[in-house]
Design an enzyme around this catalytic site. Structure first.
Site, mmCIF file in Angstrom:
data_model
loop_
_atom_site.group_PDB
_atom_site.id
_atom_site.type_symbol
_atom_site.label_atom_id
_atom_site.label_comp_id
_atom_site.label_asym_id
_atom_site.label_seq_id
_atom_site.Cartn_x
_atom_site.Cartn_y
_atom_site.Cartn_z
ATOM 1 N N CYS A 20 0.804 -1.227 0.000
ATOM 2 C CA CYS A 20 0.000 0.000 0.000
ATOM 3 C C CYS A 20 0.839 1.281 0.000
ATOM 4 O O CYS A 20 0.306 2.364 -0.208
ATOM 5 C CB CYS A 20 -0.960 0.012 1.195
ATOM 6 S SG CYS A 20 -2.248 -1.237 1.046
ATOM 7 N N HIS A 64 -11.208 10.370 -10.093
ATOM 8 C CA HIS A 64 -10.034 10.563 -10.954
ATOM 9 C C HIS A 64 -9.061 11.593 -10.389
ATOM 10 O O HIS A 64 -8.582 12.478 -11.104
ATOM 11 C CB HIS A 64 -10.453 10.914 -12.384
ATOM 12 C CG HIS A 64 -10.991 9.732 -13.138
ATOM 13 N ND1 HIS A 64 -12.234 9.198 -12.876
ATOM 14 C CD2 HIS A 64 -10.460 8.969 -14.101
ATOM 15 C CE1 HIS A 64 -12.436 8.159 -13.664
ATOM 16 N NE2 HIS A 64 -11.372 7.982 -14.413
ATOM 17 N N GLU A 102 -12.981 -0.248 -0.479
ATOM 18 C CA GLU A 102 -11.813 -0.035 -1.344
ATOM 19 C C GLU A 102 -11.729 -1.155 -2.382
ATOM 20 O O GLU A 102 -11.277 -0.951 -3.502
ATOM 21 C CB GLU A 102 -10.521 -0.039 -0.511
ATOM 22 C CG GLU A 102 -10.161 1.319 0.039
ATOM 23 C CD GLU A 102 -8.729 1.387 0.556
ATOM 24 O OE1 GLU A 102 -8.075 0.336 0.702
ATOM 25 O OE2 GLU A 102 -8.284 2.509 0.811
#
Ligand SMILES: [Zn+2]
Length: 112
Positions: A20, A64, A102
């Protein structure tokens, strides 16, 4: 009533000792639950009204983007807390629960 949304965003967690810490992205899935009495029209809130607010306040802000530009430590927990704060500040209705996924099997949940 519940409405779900998705947005795509990149992040990295520099403190993380695993993968991560690397730059990567998710298609986040956001579930917003609003509670309240059923009105004379038979609904708690028009789905379209919730939709408009969440898109304006949350989706347009995050979709985005590179989340580290907006949050110091963009973990799912802290992104969800930020979303809660922003939706609460709109003040139009009572948030009961917020879930932020997620991945298909990893997410966080905030409850009023
Ligand atoms: Zn991630």
């Amino acid at each position: 009533m519940i409405r779900t949304f998705t947005f795509d965003a990149a992040h990295q967690l520099p403190w993380h000792t695993g993968r991560c810490r690397n730059l990567h992205g998710h298609t986040y899935r956001l579930e917003v639950t609003v509670e309240g009495p059923i009105g004379d029209d038979g609904i708690v809130l028009d789905f379209a009204d919730l939709d408009a607010v969440v898109r304006r306040e949350i989706i347009e802000r995050y979709d985005h983007t590179y989340l580290n530009d907006q949050l110091d430590n963009p973990t799912a927990e802290l992104i969800a807390a930020d979303i809660w704060k922003r939706l609460e500040s709109v003040g139009a209705w009572r948030l009961a629960r917020l879930r932020l996924w997620e991945t298909a099997d990893s997410g966080v949940e905030l409850i009023a």
